[in-house]
Design a protein around this motif. Structure first.
Motif, mmCIF file in Angstrom:
data_model
loop_
_atom_site.group_PDB
_atom_site.id
_atom_site.type_symbol
_atom_site.label_atom_id
_atom_site.label_comp_id
_atom_site.label_asym_id
_atom_site.label_seq_id
_atom_site.Cartn_x
_atom_site.Cartn_y
_atom_site.Cartn_z
ATOM 1 N N PHE A 340 1.310 -1.307 0.525
ATOM 2 C CA PHE A 340 0.113 0.276 0.138
ATOM 3 C C PHE A 340 0.805 1.300 -0.040
ATOM 4 O O PHE A 340 0.369 2.285 -0.970
ATOM 5 C CB PHE A 340 -0.709 -0.064 1.106
ATOM 6 N N ALA A 341 1.963 1.203 0.897
ATOM 7 C CA ALA A 341 2.488 2.040 1.445
ATOM 8 C C ALA A 341 3.663 2.637 -0.246
ATOM 9 O O ALA A 341 3.219 4.138 -0.958
ATOM 10 C CB ALA A 341 3.654 2.317 1.921
ATOM 11 N N ASP A 342 3.860 1.588 -1.043
ATOM 12 C CA ASP A 342 4.054 1.688 -1.977
ATOM 13 C C ASP A 342 3.828 2.027 -2.962
ATOM 14 O O ASP A 342 4.395 3.358 -4.178
ATOM 15 C CB ASP A 342 5.291 0.850 -2.312
ATOM 16 N N ARG A 347 1.388 7.724 -7.091
ATOM 17 C CA ARG A 347 0.929 8.060 -7.367
ATOM 18 C C ARG A 347 1.204 9.243 -7.790
ATOM 19 O O ARG A 347 0.658 10.156 -8.359
ATOM 20 C CB ARG A 347 -0.670 7.733 -6.949
ATOM 21 N N GLY A 348 2.020 10.137 -6.731
ATOM 22 C CA GLY A 348 3.279 11.578 -7.193
ATOM 23 C C GLY A 348 1.868 12.682 -7.218
ATOM 24 O O GLY A 348 1.080 12.028 -6.682
ATOM 25 N N PRO A 349 2.574 13.554 -7.866
ATOM 26 C CA PRO A 349 3.408 13.843 -8.478
ATOM 27 C C PRO A 349 5.078 13.887 -7.411
ATOM 28 O O PRO A 349 4.859 14.581 -6.566
ATOM 29 C CB PRO A 349 3.288 15.232 -9.016
ATOM 30 N N VAL A 350 5.951 14.395 -8.397
ATOM 31 C CA VAL A 350 7.057 14.318 -7.558
ATOM 32 C C VAL A 350 8.135 15.912 -8.064
ATOM 33 O O VAL A 350 7.695 15.772 -9.151
ATOM 34 C CB VAL A 350 8.191 13.029 -7.531
ATOM 35 N N ASP A 359 4.827 11.363 0.363
ATOM 36 C CA ASP A 359 6.064 10.496 1.048
ATOM 37 C C ASP A 359 5.779 10.145 2.524
ATOM 38 O O ASP A 359 5.352 11.556 3.201
ATOM 39 C CB ASP A 359 7.633 11.629 1.483
ATOM 40 N N PHE A 360 5.828 8.990 3.381
ATOM 41 C CA PHE A 360 5.785 9.270 4.411
ATOM 42 C C PHE A 360 6.633 9.619 5.207
ATOM 43 O O PHE A 360 8.102 9.239 5.054
ATOM 44 C CB PHE A 360 4.925 7.535 4.538
#
Length: 432
Positions: A340-342, A347-350, A359-360
Protein backbone atom coordinates in the motif's frame (compact mmCIF):
# COMPACT_ATOMS: atom_id res chain seq x y z
CA UNK A 1 -22.00 4.87 1.79
CA UNK A 2 -25.79 4.56 1.88
CA UNK A 3 -27.26 4.29 5.35
CA UNK A 4 -30.50 5.44 6.96
CA UNK A 5 -33.14 7.66 5.41
CA UNK A 6 -33.91 11.34 5.09
CA UNK A 7 -36.92 13.49 4.27
CA UNK A 8 -37.32 14.60 0.68
CA UNK A 9 -35.79 17.98 1.42
CA UNK A 10 -32.37 18.40 3.00
CA UNK A 11 -31.35 21.58 4.78
CA UNK A 12 -27.75 21.82 5.82
CA UNK A 13 -26.34 24.32 8.27
CA UNK A 14 -22.72 25.16 7.71
CA UNK A 15 -20.79 26.72 10.53
CA UNK A 16 -17.69 28.59 9.42
CA UNK A 17 -15.71 29.40 12.53
CA UNK A 18 -13.87 32.65 13.00
CA UNK A 19 -10.38 32.08 14.35
CA UNK A 20 -8.83 35.07 16.08
CA UNK A 21 -5.06 35.36 16.23
CA UNK A 22 -4.37 35.38 19.92
CA UNK A 23 -1.07 33.63 20.38
CA UNK A 24 -2.85 30.75 22.11
CA UNK A 25 -5.29 28.07 21.09
CA UNK A 26 -5.15 25.61 18.22
CA UNK A 27 -6.01 26.19 14.60
CA UNK A 28 -9.58 25.88 13.35
CA UNK A 29 -11.08 26.14 16.82
CA UNK A 30 -14.10 28.42 17.41
CA UNK A 31 -12.57 31.15 19.56
CA UNK A 32 -15.09 33.91 18.98
CA UNK A 33 -17.84 34.71 16.51
CA UNK A 34 -19.14 32.50 13.72
CA UNK A 35 -20.90 32.87 10.40
CA UNK A 36 -24.05 30.73 10.20
CA UNK A 37 -25.10 29.78 6.68
CA UNK A 38 -28.33 27.87 6.10
CA UNK A 39 -28.23 25.84 2.92
CA UNK A 40 -31.10 24.00 1.27
CA UNK A 41 -29.59 21.34 -0.95
CA UNK A 42 -32.62 21.34 -3.23
CA UNK A 43 -32.53 25.08 -3.89
CA UNK A 44 -30.15 27.02 -6.15
CA UNK A 45 -27.24 27.08 -6.41
CA UNK A 46 -27.06 23.41 -5.34
CA UNK A 47 -30.19 21.55 -6.52
CA UNK A 48 -28.61 18.27 -5.45
CA UNK A 49 -31.02 15.80 -7.02
CA UNK A 50 -31.41 17.82 -10.22
CA UNK A 51 -27.71 18.40 -10.86
CA UNK A 52 -26.05 16.04 -13.31
CA UNK A 53 -23.14 14.19 -11.78
CA UNK A 54 -19.68 14.55 -13.31
CA UNK A 55 -17.22 12.26 -11.62
CA UNK A 56 -15.29 8.97 -12.06
CA UNK A 57 -18.38 6.82 -11.43
CA UNK A 58 -20.66 8.76 -13.78
CA UNK A 59 -17.98 8.38 -16.44
CA UNK A 60 -17.83 4.64 -15.72
CA UNK A 61 -21.60 4.42 -16.22
CA UNK A 62 -21.28 6.29 -19.53
CA UNK A 63 -18.59 3.87 -20.64
CA UNK A 64 -20.73 0.87 -19.74
CA UNK A 65 -23.72 2.28 -21.62
CA UNK A 66 -21.56 3.03 -24.67
CA UNK A 67 -20.02 -0.46 -24.37
CA UNK A 68 -16.52 1.02 -24.36
CA UNK A 69 -16.01 -0.46 -20.88
CA UNK A 70 -16.82 -4.01 -19.85
CA UNK A 71 -16.88 -5.40 -16.33
CA UNK A 72 -16.02 -9.00 -15.53
CA UNK A 73 -17.97 -11.03 -12.98
CA UNK A 74 -16.54 -13.65 -10.65
CA UNK A 75 -18.47 -15.98 -8.36
CA UNK A 76 -16.26 -15.09 -5.39
CA UNK A 77 -16.28 -11.29 -5.48
CA UNK A 78 -18.84 -10.31 -8.12
CA UNK A 79 -17.71 -7.25 -10.05
CA UNK A 80 -15.43 -5.98 -7.28
CA UNK A 81 -12.05 -6.51 -8.94
CA UNK A 82 -13.28 -5.23 -12.26
CA UNK A 83 -14.85 -2.10 -10.75
CA UNK A 84 -11.69 -1.31 -8.77
CA UNK A 85 -9.60 -1.62 -11.93
CA UNK A 86 -11.98 0.58 -13.92
CA UNK A 87 -11.88 3.27 -11.23
CA UNK A 88 -8.11 3.05 -10.65
CA UNK A 89 -8.45 1.92 -7.03
CA UNK A 90 -5.65 -0.30 -5.67
CA UNK A 91 -6.58 -3.56 -3.96
CA UNK A 92 -3.88 -2.80 -1.38
CA UNK A 93 -6.03 0.05 -0.02
CA UNK A 94 -8.32 -2.50 1.65
CA UNK A 95 -9.51 -1.71 5.17
CA UNK A 96 -12.07 -3.81 7.02
CA UNK A 97 -14.88 -2.72 9.31
CA UNK A 98 -17.01 -5.15 11.32
CA UNK A 99 -19.24 -2.71 13.16
CA UNK A 100 -22.79 -2.54 11.87
CA UNK A 101 -22.53 1.03 10.61
CA UNK A 102 -23.69 0.49 7.02
CA UNK A 103 -26.99 0.10 5.22
CA UNK A 104 -26.36 -3.66 5.01
CA UNK A 105 -26.16 -4.26 8.76
CA UNK A 106 -27.59 -7.76 8.48
CA UNK A 107 -24.65 -8.93 6.35
CA UNK A 108 -21.83 -7.52 8.51
CA UNK A 109 -20.21 -9.28 11.44
CA UNK A 110 -16.80 -9.93 12.94
CA UNK A 111 -16.60 -13.04 10.76
CA UNK A 112 -17.82 -11.17 7.69
CA UNK A 113 -16.41 -7.63 7.78
CA UNK A 114 -17.16 -5.02 5.18
CA UNK A 115 -14.23 -4.13 2.94
CA UNK A 116 -13.52 -0.54 1.90
CA UNK A 117 -11.22 0.25 -1.04
CA UNK A 118 -10.29 3.79 -2.06
CA UNK A 119 -8.13 6.14 -4.07
CA UNK A 120 -7.93 9.92 -3.82
CA UNK A 121 -11.51 10.49 -4.98
CA UNK A 122 -13.58 7.32 -4.83
CA UNK A 123 -14.61 4.75 -2.18
CA UNK A 124 -15.98 1.25 -2.80
CA UNK A 125 -17.72 -0.82 -0.11
CA UNK A 126 -18.04 -4.60 -0.60
CA UNK A 127 -19.43 -7.33 1.66
CA UNK A 128 -18.71 -10.97 1.09
CA UNK A 129 -21.88 -12.77 0.00
CA UNK A 130 -23.84 -9.60 -0.80
CA UNK A 131 -25.08 -8.82 -4.29
CA UNK A 132 -25.06 -5.08 -3.52
CA UNK A 133 -21.90 -3.00 -3.70
CA UNK A 134 -21.73 0.65 -2.64
CA UNK A 135 -19.66 3.44 -4.19
CA UNK A 136 -19.22 7.09 -3.29
CA UNK A 137 -17.04 9.65 -4.99
CA UNK A 138 -16.07 13.30 -4.86
CA UNK A 139 -18.05 15.41 -7.31
CA UNK A 140 -17.27 19.07 -8.09
CA UNK A 141 -20.93 20.16 -7.89
CA UNK A 142 -22.47 17.64 -5.50
CA UNK A 143 -19.67 17.43 -2.96
CA UNK A 144 -20.13 13.68 -2.88
CA UNK A 145 -22.18 11.47 -5.18
CA UNK A 146 -23.42 8.06 -4.06
CA UNK A 147 -24.08 4.91 -6.09
CA UNK A 148 -25.18 1.31 -5.64
CA UNK A 149 -24.11 -1.62 -7.81
CA UNK A 150 -26.55 -4.49 -8.19
CA UNK A 151 -24.17 -7.33 -9.05
CA UNK A 152 -26.23 -9.66 -11.23
CA UNK A 153 -24.04 -12.24 -13.01
CA UNK A 154 -25.25 -11.14 -16.42
CA UNK A 155 -24.72 -7.42 -15.81
CA UNK A 156 -23.76 -4.83 -13.21
CA UNK A 157 -26.52 -2.29 -12.68
CA UNK A 158 -25.02 0.94 -11.32
CA UNK A 159 -27.43 3.64 -10.25
CA UNK A 160 -27.10 6.90 -8.37
CA UNK A 161 -28.53 7.10 -4.86
CA UNK A 162 -29.61 10.22 -3.00
CA UNK A 163 -31.55 10.48 0.23
CA UNK A 164 -30.90 6.99 1.58
CA UNK A 165 -27.22 7.96 1.68
CA UNK A 166 -27.54 11.58 2.76
CA UNK A 167 -29.30 10.45 5.93
CA UNK A 168 -25.85 9.67 7.33
CA UNK A 169 -23.57 11.33 4.80
CA UNK A 170 -24.83 14.92 5.08
CA UNK A 171 -24.75 15.39 8.84
CA UNK A 172 -22.48 16.75 11.52
CA UNK A 173 -20.34 13.63 11.01
CA UNK A 174 -19.39 14.94 7.56
CA UNK A 175 -19.07 18.62 8.53
CA UNK A 176 -22.67 19.19 7.45
CA UNK A 177 -22.17 18.54 3.73
CA UNK A 178 -22.50 15.49 1.46
CA UNK A 179 -19.31 13.68 2.35
CA UNK A 180 -17.50 10.83 4.09
CA UNK A 181 -16.37 9.92 7.54
CA UNK A 182 -14.41 7.31 9.52
CA UNK A 183 -16.31 6.46 12.67
CA UNK A 184 -14.86 4.73 15.72
CA UNK A 185 -17.40 3.01 17.98
CA UNK A 186 -17.68 0.60 20.88
CA UNK A 187 -18.82 -2.61 19.13
CA UNK A 188 -20.67 -5.48 20.76
CA UNK A 189 -19.66 -9.08 20.07
CA UNK A 190 -22.00 -9.24 17.06
CA UNK A 191 -20.73 -5.93 15.63
CA UNK A 192 -23.72 -3.86 16.73
CA UNK A 193 -22.91 -0.44 18.14
CA UNK A 194 -23.24 0.21 21.87
CA UNK A 195 -25.29 3.36 21.47
CA UNK A 196 -24.87 4.38 25.10
CA UNK A 197 -21.09 4.55 24.72
CA UNK A 198 -19.01 7.31 23.14
CA UNK A 199 -18.22 7.19 19.45
CA UNK A 200 -15.68 9.30 17.57
CA UNK A 201 -15.29 10.81 14.12
CA UNK A 202 -11.58 10.37 13.56
CA UNK A 203 -8.93 12.10 11.50
CA UNK A 204 -5.21 12.90 11.81
CA UNK A 205 -5.85 14.98 14.94
CA UNK A 206 -7.54 12.15 16.85
CA UNK A 207 -5.69 10.47 19.72
CA UNK A 208 -4.71 6.93 18.83
CA UNK A 209 -6.68 5.77 21.85
CA UNK A 210 -9.94 6.87 20.16
CA UNK A 211 -9.33 5.35 16.74
CA UNK A 212 -10.73 2.37 14.85
CA UNK A 213 -13.29 0.93 17.23
CA UNK A 214 -15.24 -1.56 15.13
CA UNK A 215 -12.44 -1.88 12.55
CA UNK A 216 -9.77 -4.48 11.99
CA UNK A 217 -6.24 -3.08 12.04
CA UNK A 218 -3.03 -4.76 10.84
CA UNK A 219 0.48 -3.33 11.18
CA UNK A 220 2.98 -2.26 13.79
CA UNK A 221 2.50 0.80 16.02
CA UNK A 222 4.66 0.12 19.08
CA UNK A 223 3.21 1.12 22.42
CA UNK A 224 0.45 3.30 21.01
CA UNK A 225 -2.99 1.82 21.77
CA UNK A 226 -6.13 1.93 19.66
CA UNK A 227 -9.70 0.54 19.83
CA UNK A 228 -9.50 -1.80 16.84
CA UNK A 229 -9.58 -5.60 16.62
CA UNK A 230 -11.77 -6.06 19.68
CA UNK A 231 -15.28 -5.75 21.11
CA UNK A 232 -17.02 -5.14 24.41
CA UNK A 233 -16.60 -7.80 27.07
CA UNK A 234 -18.27 -7.12 30.38
CA UNK A 235 -18.91 -3.58 29.25
CA UNK A 236 -15.24 -2.86 28.45
CA UNK A 237 -13.04 -3.17 25.37
CA UNK A 238 -10.37 -5.83 25.83
CA UNK A 239 -7.19 -3.99 24.84
CA UNK A 240 -4.67 -6.53 26.12
CA UNK A 241 -3.90 -8.17 22.79
CA UNK A 242 -5.62 -6.06 20.14
CA UNK A 243 -2.57 -4.16 18.82
CA UNK A 244 0.39 -4.80 16.52
CA UNK A 245 -1.44 -7.49 14.56
CA UNK A 246 0.29 -8.82 11.45
CA UNK A 247 -2.60 -11.03 10.35
CA UNK A 248 -6.31 -11.54 10.87
CA UNK A 249 -6.45 -15.28 10.27
CA UNK A 250 -7.69 -15.93 13.81
CA UNK A 251 -10.67 -13.63 13.24
CA UNK A 252 -12.10 -14.84 9.90
CA UNK A 253 -11.17 -16.46 6.59
CA UNK A 254 -9.07 -13.81 4.88
CA UNK A 255 -8.68 -15.88 1.70
CA UNK A 256 -12.04 -14.62 0.46
CA UNK A 257 -10.80 -11.04 0.44
CA UNK A 258 -8.53 -9.30 -2.06
CA UNK A 259 -5.94 -8.66 0.65
CA UNK A 260 -5.26 -10.35 4.00
CA UNK A 261 -4.79 -6.95 5.63
CA UNK A 262 -6.72 -4.02 7.05
CA UNK A 263 -3.72 -1.78 6.79
CA UNK A 264 -3.02 0.76 9.54
CA UNK A 265 -1.40 3.24 7.15
CA UNK A 266 -4.33 2.98 4.75
CA UNK A 267 -6.65 3.70 7.69
CA UNK A 268 -4.62 6.78 8.63
CA UNK A 269 -4.72 8.03 5.04
CA UNK A 270 -8.46 7.34 4.84
CA UNK A 271 -9.10 9.34 8.02
CA UNK A 272 -7.19 12.37 6.75
CA UNK A 273 -8.63 12.18 3.28
CA UNK A 274 -12.30 11.94 4.20
CA UNK A 275 -12.26 15.05 6.38
CA UNK A 276 -10.09 16.96 3.90
CA UNK A 277 -12.69 16.33 1.22
CA UNK A 278 -15.40 17.45 3.63
CA UNK A 279 -13.50 20.65 4.45
CA UNK A 280 -13.13 21.45 0.75
CA UNK A 281 -16.83 20.81 0.12
CA UNK A 282 -17.96 22.83 3.12
CA UNK A 283 -15.89 25.85 2.09
CA UNK A 284 -16.93 25.62 -1.55
CA UNK A 285 -20.63 25.30 -0.67
CA UNK A 286 -20.37 28.34 1.62
CA UNK A 287 -18.80 30.47 -1.10
CA UNK A 288 -21.25 29.25 -3.72
CA UNK A 289 -24.09 30.29 -1.42
CA UNK A 290 -22.51 33.70 -0.82
CA UNK A 291 -22.04 34.28 -4.55
CA UNK A 292 -25.60 33.19 -5.30
CA UNK A 293 -27.08 35.51 -2.68
CA UNK A 294 -24.96 38.40 -3.96
CA UNK A 295 -26.01 37.82 -7.56
CA UNK A 296 -29.69 37.45 -6.61
CA UNK A 297 -29.81 40.78 -4.76
CA UNK A 298 -29.59 43.45 -7.43
CA UNK A 299 -29.93 46.24 -4.87
CA UNK A 300 -27.15 44.97 -2.63
CA UNK A 301 -24.08 47.19 -2.42
CA UNK A 302 -21.28 44.78 -1.81
CA UNK A 303 -18.64 45.82 0.69
CA UNK A 304 -15.34 44.44 -0.67
CA UNK A 305 -13.74 44.45 2.77
CA UNK A 306 -16.59 42.42 4.27
CA UNK A 307 -16.54 40.00 1.33
CA UNK A 308 -12.79 39.44 1.68
CA UNK A 309 -13.08 39.01 5.44
CA UNK A 310 -15.72 36.33 5.04
CA UNK A 311 -13.69 34.63 2.32
CA UNK A 312 -10.63 34.54 4.58
CA UNK A 313 -12.63 32.97 7.40
CA UNK A 314 -14.09 30.30 5.13
CA UNK A 315 -10.71 29.45 3.63
CA UNK A 316 -8.77 29.18 6.89
CA UNK A 317 -10.14 25.81 8.12
CA UNK A 318 -9.20 24.28 4.76
CA UNK A 319 -5.68 25.70 5.02
CA UNK A 320 -5.25 24.57 8.61
CA UNK A 321 -6.47 21.07 7.90
CA UNK A 322 -4.34 20.78 4.75
CA UNK A 323 -1.26 21.74 6.79
CA UNK A 324 -2.02 19.10 9.45
CA UNK A 325 -2.57 21.55 12.29
CA UNK A 326 -3.34 19.66 15.50
CA UNK A 327 -1.98 16.40 14.09
CA UNK A 328 -1.50 13.92 16.91
CA UNK A 329 2.26 13.18 17.18
CA UNK A 330 3.33 9.59 16.74
CA UNK A 331 5.18 8.40 19.83
CA UNK A 332 6.27 5.16 18.15
CA UNK A 333 6.96 4.32 14.50
CA UNK A 334 4.07 3.00 12.42
CA UNK A 335 4.61 0.31 9.80
CA UNK A 336 1.92 -1.10 7.58
CA UNK A 337 1.76 -2.89 4.26
CA UNK A 338 4.75 -2.19 2.03
CA UNK A 339 2.51 -2.69 -1.00
CA UNK A 340 0.00 0.00 0.00
CA UNK A 341 2.69 2.51 0.99
CA UNK A 342 4.58 1.96 -2.27
CA UNK A 343 1.49 2.19 -4.49
CA UNK A 344 0.25 5.29 -2.68
CA UNK A 345 3.60 7.07 -2.87
CA UNK A 346 4.17 6.25 -6.54
CA UNK A 347 1.03 8.12 -7.56
CA UNK A 348 3.07 11.33 -7.15
CA UNK A 349 3.61 13.88 -8.57
CA UNK A 350 7.26 14.43 -7.64
CA UNK A 351 9.65 17.34 -7.99
CA UNK A 352 13.04 17.19 -9.70
CA UNK A 353 14.58 15.81 -6.50
CA UNK A 354 12.04 13.00 -6.33
CA UNK A 355 10.14 14.49 -3.38
CA UNK A 356 6.38 14.22 -3.07
CA UNK A 357 3.61 15.31 -0.72
CA UNK A 358 2.82 11.57 -0.61
CA UNK A 359 6.14 10.70 1.04
CA UNK A 360 5.45 9.07 4.38
CA UNK A 361 7.29 9.83 7.61
CA UNK A 362 5.42 7.52 10.02
CA UNK A 363 7.96 8.10 12.79
CA UNK A 364 6.72 11.28 14.43
CA UNK A 365 3.93 12.27 12.00
CA UNK A 366 2.10 10.84 9.00
CA UNK A 367 3.79 12.65 6.09
CA UNK A 368 7.29 13.97 5.66
CA UNK A 369 5.99 17.16 4.04
CA UNK A 370 2.76 18.01 5.87
CA UNK A 371 0.60 19.55 3.18
CA UNK A 372 -2.32 17.47 1.95
CA UNK A 373 -1.82 15.68 -1.37
CA UNK A 374 -5.47 16.55 -2.12
CA UNK A 375 -4.26 19.94 -3.38
CA UNK A 376 -3.80 17.95 -6.62
CA UNK A 377 -7.34 16.58 -6.59
CA UNK A 378 -10.16 17.52 -8.98
CA UNK A 379 -12.14 18.61 -5.89
CA UNK A 380 -9.49 21.22 -5.07
CA UNK A 381 -9.26 22.41 -8.65
CA UNK A 382 -13.06 22.67 -8.95
CA UNK A 383 -13.47 25.09 -6.03
CA UNK A 384 -14.75 28.56 -6.79
CA UNK A 385 -11.89 30.67 -8.09
CA UNK A 386 -12.02 33.34 -5.33
CA UNK A 387 -11.90 30.61 -2.70
CA UNK A 388 -9.06 28.74 -4.35
CA UNK A 389 -7.05 31.96 -4.68
CA UNK A 390 -7.58 32.75 -1.00
CA UNK A 391 -6.63 29.25 0.12
CA UNK A 392 -3.50 29.42 -2.02
CA UNK A 393 -2.65 32.87 -0.66
CA UNK A 394 -2.91 31.63 2.92
CA UNK A 395 -0.88 28.50 2.18
CA UNK A 396 1.86 30.61 0.62
CA UNK A 397 1.87 32.97 3.59
CA UNK A 398 2.55 30.05 5.92
CA UNK A 399 5.06 28.22 3.73
CA UNK A 400 7.09 31.34 2.91
CA UNK A 401 7.27 32.18 6.62
CA UNK A 402 5.24 35.38 6.30
CA UNK A 403 2.64 33.90 8.66
CA UNK A 404 4.29 32.85 11.91
CA UNK A 405 1.12 32.20 13.91
CA UNK A 406 1.49 29.70 16.73
CA UNK A 407 -0.98 27.45 14.93
CA UNK A 408 1.80 26.55 12.49
CA UNK A 409 4.58 25.97 14.98
CA UNK A 410 4.70 22.31 13.95
CA UNK A 411 6.23 23.45 10.64
CA UNK A 412 9.89 24.38 11.03
CA UNK A 413 11.66 26.57 8.49
CA UNK A 414 13.16 23.65 6.56
CA UNK A 415 9.85 21.81 6.33
CA UNK A 416 8.12 24.95 5.07
CA UNK A 417 10.81 25.54 2.46
CA UNK A 418 10.84 21.93 1.27
CA UNK A 419 7.06 21.80 1.01
CA UNK A 420 6.92 25.07 -0.90
CA UNK A 421 9.58 23.87 -3.35
CA UNK A 422 7.54 20.73 -4.06
CA UNK A 423 4.38 22.76 -4.64
CA UNK A 424 6.12 25.27 -6.88
CA UNK A 425 7.38 22.48 -9.12
CA UNK A 426 4.34 20.23 -9.09
CA UNK A 427 1.49 22.79 -9.03
CA UNK A 428 3.22 25.83 -10.45
CA UNK A 429 0.03 27.37 -11.83
CA UNK A 430 -1.03 28.22 -8.27
CA UNK A 431 2.15 28.23 -6.22
CA UNK A 432 4.53 30.51 -8.08
Amino acid sequence: MPSGALDSRIILRLFVFVVVASGIGLCSRPLSAQVNLSIDLEEPPFEYTKTEAENPVSRLIEGLEAKTIQLEYSRETGYLRSVLKALGIPESSQVLVFSKTSMQVQAISRRNPRAIYFNDDTYVGWIRGSSLMEISTADPKLGTAFYTVDMMPWRAKIKQAHYDCLGCHATSMTQGVPGHTVRSVHPEVDGSVASQRDSFITDHSSPFSQRWGGWYVTGRHGGMRHMGNTFLRGGQLDLQDNGNRLSLWDEFDTHDYLSPYSDIVALMVLEHQTQMHNAITQADFAVRQMMHERDADEDQNEDPDEWNARLQLIAKPVVDYALFCDETPLTDPVKGSVIFADEFTRRGPVDRRGRSLRDFDLKTRMFKYPCSYLVYSPAFDAMQQPLKREITRQLLAVLTGANQDAAYRHLDAQTRADTLEILRETKSEWFE
